[in-house]
Design an enzyme around this catalytic site. Structure first.
Site, PDB file in Angstrom:
ATOM      1  N   SER A  67       2.605  -8.512  -4.901  1.00 50.13           N
ATOM      2  CA  SER A  67       3.348  -8.883  -6.113  1.00 50.13           C
ATOM      3  C   SER A  67       3.569 -10.389  -6.202  1.00 50.13           C
ATOM      4  O   SER A  67       3.502 -11.113  -5.205  1.00 50.13           O
ATOM      5  CB  SER A  67       4.686  -8.152  -6.165  1.00 50.13           C
TER       6      SER A  67
HETATM    7  N1  SAM Z   1       5.140  -4.195  -2.157  1.00 49.45           N
HETATM    8  C1  SAM Z   1       3.774  -4.605  -2.066  1.00 49.45           C
HETATM    9  C2  SAM Z   1       3.588  -5.900  -1.331  1.00 49.45           C
HETATM   10  O1  SAM Z   1       4.590  -6.495  -0.865  1.00 49.45           O
HETATM   11  O2  SAM Z   1       2.429  -6.299  -1.159  1.00 49.45           O
HETATM   12  C3  SAM Z   1       3.094  -4.644  -3.405  1.00 49.45           C
HETATM   13  C4  SAM Z   1       2.901  -3.294  -3.938  1.00 49.45           C
HETATM   14  S1  SAM Z   1       1.589  -3.081  -5.084  1.00 49.45           S
HETATM   15  C5  SAM Z   1       2.173  -3.935  -6.487  1.00 49.45           C
HETATM   16  C6  SAM Z   1       1.867  -1.350  -5.433  1.00 49.45           C
HETATM   17  C7  SAM Z   1       1.495  -0.448  -4.288  1.00 49.45           C
HETATM   18  O3  SAM Z   1       1.924   0.873  -4.586  1.00 49.45           O
HETATM   19  C8  SAM Z   1      -0.010  -0.360  -4.041  1.00 49.45           C
HETATM   20  O4  SAM Z   1      -0.293  -0.690  -2.713  1.00 49.45           O
HETATM   21  C9  SAM Z   1      -0.327   1.092  -4.337  1.00 49.45           C
HETATM   22  O5  SAM Z   1      -1.386   1.617  -3.552  1.00 49.45           O
HETATM   23  C10 SAM Z   1       0.992   1.758  -4.039  1.00 49.45           C
HETATM   24  N2  SAM Z   1       1.179   3.077  -4.658  1.00 49.45           N
HETATM   25  C11 SAM Z   1       0.885   3.501  -5.913  1.00 49.45           C
HETATM   26  N3  SAM Z   1       1.231   4.781  -6.080  1.00 49.45           N
HETATM   27  C12 SAM Z   1       1.769   5.197  -4.892  1.00 49.45           C
HETATM   28  C13 SAM Z   1       2.308   6.426  -4.427  1.00 49.45           C
HETATM   29  N4  SAM Z   1       2.409   7.514  -5.197  1.00 49.45           N
HETATM   30  N5  SAM Z   1       2.761   6.483  -3.156  1.00 49.45           N
HETATM   31  C14 SAM Z   1       2.671   5.403  -2.342  1.00 49.45           C
HETATM   32  N6  SAM Z   1       2.174   4.211  -2.719  1.00 49.45           N
HETATM   33  C15 SAM Z   1       1.728   4.111  -3.983  1.00 49.45           C
END
Ligand code: SAM
Length: 220
Positions: A67
């Site tokens: 992010s």
């Molecule tokens: N917090 C992260 C960082 O510090 O790098 C950024 C997160 S990224 C914007 C969103 C993340 O949510 C992705 O890695 C994606 O694979 C994960 N994601 C999406 N749907 C999900 C789910 N149902 N369960 C777990 N992770 C999920």
């Protein structure tokens, strides 16, 4: 937390911090210390290193992103993390947000759920550089939360959802706080508190764009 060497990045980090402060972000000294202690360049692929301290989301793998720093600072500050708390993060991605939370909870604990095995591994490797022993990366569908360790004092969702999954409210302790981006193509950052009388909205801010929360089982 053992810190890796910051190398050639301190100037860029200082510039980013200045930029965030001048644009109304990163107002909390503890969150600023966390930004300094867990430098973002340790959480991105080598191909993106030149952009580590630009205020933008960056590709990591599996079409996912780390992010934008302003967004991470806003969410972390609104979450109002205290030492000793138990936190659940949905969407580990690079592990940067988990590491920031790990710094802020001190002897508390962070559970972070990621659905992509490659990213869960990437995050664990990034976190290892800091010898953190209070972050547990869990592979699974975070839209179901992680009931095994509930209730949580704080829950942070780092992927866009059309509504906050109901199971997450169940896993929040009374007086606990949950934050997440809610909406369609663009989302509002919504901060909610669980009180004895139900869920209360504390704050909301529009115009955010996150990658979607993928809900495997289509449950609310
Ligand atoms: N917090 C992260 C960082 O510090 O790098 C950024 C997160 S990224 C914007 C969103 C993340 O949510 C992705 O890695 C994606 O694979 C994960 N994601 C999406 N749907 C999900 C789910 N149902 N369960 C777990 N992770 C999920």
């Amino acid at each position: 937390m053992t810190k890796p060497k910051i190398g050639n990045f301190p100037t860029s980090l200082n510039n980013l911090i200045k930029l965030l402060k001048n644009s109304g972000f990163l107002n909390d000294d503890n969150v600023e210390s966390a930004f300094r202690d867990v430098p973002r360049h340790e959480f991105i692929p080598e191909s993106e290193l030149d952009y580590a301290y630009s205020n933008e989301p960056l590709p990591i793998m599996n079409k996912q992103t780390i992010s934008q720093p302003s967004v991470v600072s806003r969410m972390t500050e609104w979450l109002d993390v205290k030492k000793g708390q138990k936190i659940l993060e949905i969407g580990t991605g690079s592990g940067w947000q988990s590491a920031i939370l790990s710094y802020l909870v001190g002897d508390g604990t962070v559970y972070s759920v990621e659905r992509h095995p490659e990213l869960a591994k990437f995050a664990q490797e990034n976190l290892k550089k800091f010898n953190t022993d209070n972050v547990h990366v869990v592979l699974g569908d975070g839209s179901q939360g992680y009931s095994e360790e509930s209730p949580y004092d704080r829950i942070i969702i780092t992927a866009a959802c059309t509504e906050i999954p109901l199971s997450l409210f169940d896993q929040l302790s009374e007086n606990g706080i949950i934050i997440g981006p809610v909406g369609g193509n663009t989302q509002s950052l919504v901060l909610l508190k669980k009180t004895s009388r139900g869920i209360v909205e504390i704050k909301r801010e529009s115009h955010y764009v996150f990658v979607p929360l993928v809900r495997e089982f289509g449950k609310k």
